[in-house]
Design an enzyme around this catalytic site. Structure first.
Site, short mmCIF file in Angstrom:
data_model
loop_
_atom_site.label_atom_id
_atom_site.label_comp_id
_atom_site.label_asym_id
_atom_site.label_seq_id
_atom_site.Cartn_x
_atom_site.Cartn_y
_atom_site.Cartn_z
N TYR A 117 0.85 -1.19 0.00
CA TYR A 117 0.00 0.00 0.00
C TYR A 117 0.88 1.23 0.00
CZ TYR A 117 0.38 2.12 4.68
OH TYR A 117 0.82 2.79 5.79
N PHE A 148 -2.88 0.89 12.89
CA PHE A 148 -2.88 -0.41 12.21
C PHE A 148 -1.48 -0.85 11.82
CE2 PHE A 148 -2.79 -2.64 8.14
CZ PHE A 148 -3.66 -3.71 8.34
N ASP A 149 -0.71 0.05 11.22
CA ASP A 149 0.65 -0.29 10.77
C ASP A 149 1.53 -0.76 11.92
OD1 ASP A 149 -0.65 1.69 9.05
OD2 ASP A 149 1.19 1.67 7.88
N THR A 150 1.51 0.03 13.01
CA THR A 150 2.35 -0.30 14.16
C THR A 150 1.97 -1.65 14.74
OG1 THR A 150 2.62 2.05 14.69
CG2 THR A 150 3.07 0.45 16.45
#
Length: 415
Positions: free
Chosen positions: A107, A199-201
């Site tokens: 993404y 979300f990424d972390t």
């Protein structure tokens, strides 16, 4: 859980299907979406050697974003559109990645802040099977970044917090440029609870604890001055996410052992294994002992601080007494932690360590002075026990920041 396969086999077994699916999550981006997708499509057509797909994930936009996306899907081959009725970048990525049939998922943000030349180096280790996840990093020495000082400070402070609070070993948690193998995503995504910017972390911390290999690519990054991100709201949400994830890891609520058994790479054997290195999912070596000793030094420093504050409060006033007490105890605290907590003796790097201690002092001063200012704004003459209680609470917060800063600077420089 399903067994992992070789991603290279998936690539070569489906030569006409998309090998890479690049998801672009968008919310009210009718102006930027068209130029972004056309530029990305042209780059992939010219420079990416495998079939690809671009998925536009519309997060409940209320402008003409969805109409623009549908137009792009009709205009460009390999462009798909996914519409969600609820906002949240994490939600969009989770849904889009779960629905994709490509063996490698990625993404990027719609503003294309990252130079697209880094896309192939990002996904190549995943296609070959060398790595499981890949992230772009703006904090590597060879990265070139153009952005404001405020965002730079916030980004570096956040990643320092992750290193101290969650023992994160990746350098840049929130760069909007990441990729993951689809088989790995299928196992991790059901465990990721956040649907927004954290979300990424959360995904990266779970991957690290599962023993997965995270590949980092230095990127060239030019910040978008028209970013829609609410920095304050995002920072507060991230702090809540750190607390929630930290509790889950501490209480054993996550199936880390099962994840390591299913997804993790087997530990190396023989002389290449570093003596004393922590296994995936374990606390860093020495951290429990350091926490105990740091806490003991912190208790002693807090008591000394309170004694100095009480002794000078009537002579100097609240704010000057707070400044003096903090400054004296900060210097002593740094010296004690160098020797007792981190086992560093001698003068080597002493200047650097005390500079870090003074930075922690400045943060502590800002927290305690701010707490005193708020208290005195509420009550012109607060009771002395209330004043001390407010200072203790502010000092506890400053202590957490101090440990993060000192451990980052001293832990790997023990003599």
């Amino acid at each position: 859980m399903t067994a992992l396969g070789d991603p290279r086999a998936a690539v070569h077994a489906r030569p006409t299907a998309a090998v890479l699916d690049v998801v672009i999550p968008v919310y009210n981006e009718e102006a930027d979406l068209g130029p972004c997708v056309r530029r990305l499509h042209a780059h992939l057509s010219q420079h990416f050697p495998y079939p690809f797909q671009i998925t536009i994930a519309d997060n409940a936009s209320v402008d003409d974003t969805l109409k623009v996306a549908d137009g792009l899907a009709g205009e460009l081959p390999g462009v798909e559109v996914l519409h969600l009725d609820a906002k949240g970048r994490g939600r969009a990525l989770s849904v889009a990645w779960s629905a994709s049939s490509a063996p490698v998922l990625a993404y990027m943000d719609v503003d294309l802040s990252t130079d697209l030349a880094a896309l192939l180096p990002l996904v190549a280790p995943l296609i070959s099977g060398h790595s499981d996840l890949a992230i772009g990093t703006r904090l590597a020495r060879t990265s070139r970044v153009v952005r404001g000082a405020k965002r730079e400070v916030i980004s570096r402070a956040y990643n320092l917090l992750l290193r101290g609070a969650l023992a994160a070993r990746f350098s840049d948690a929130q760069c909007g440029f990441k990729a993951i193998r689809a088989d790995v995503a299928a196992e991790l995504l059901p465990l990721v609870r956040d649907t927004g910017w954290f979300f990424d972390t959360e995904l990266l911390v779970l991957a690290q604890r599962a023993g997965l290999r995270i590949h980092e690519v230095p990127v060239d990054w030019v910040d978008d001055p028209d970013s829609r991100v609410d920095i304050v709201a995002t920072a507060l949400a991230d702090l809540r996410g750190v607390g929630r994830l930290g509790r889950a890891l501490f209480t054993g609520a996550l199936p880390l052992a099962e994840l390591r058994a299913q997804l993790g790479r087997a530990p190396l054997t023989g002389p290449r294994v570093q003596p004393g290195a922590a296994l995936p999912g374990q606390l860093p070596v020495g951290l429990p002992r350091q926490l105990v000793r740091f806490a003991a030094v912190g208790v002693a420093s807090t008591l000394a601080y309170l004694l100095l504050f009480v002794a000078t409060r009537s002579l100097l006033g609240a704010q000057p007494a707070n400044l003096l007490a903090l400054l004296v105890t900060a210097v002593a605290n740094t010296a004690a932690n160098r020797r007792l907590t981190f086992g560093i003796s001698g003068r080597r790097h002493a200047g650097r360590h005390h500079a870090q201690g003074l930075l922690a002092f400045a943060l502590g001063l800002a927290l305690t002075s701010g707490a005193l200012a708020v208290l005195h704004a509420v009550s012109a003459v607060p009771a002395r026990p209330v004043e001390l209680a407010v200072l203790v609470a502010a000092n506890l917060t400053a202590t957490v920041l101090r440990f993060v800063l000192l451990r980052l600077g001293m832990h790997h420089r023990r003599t």
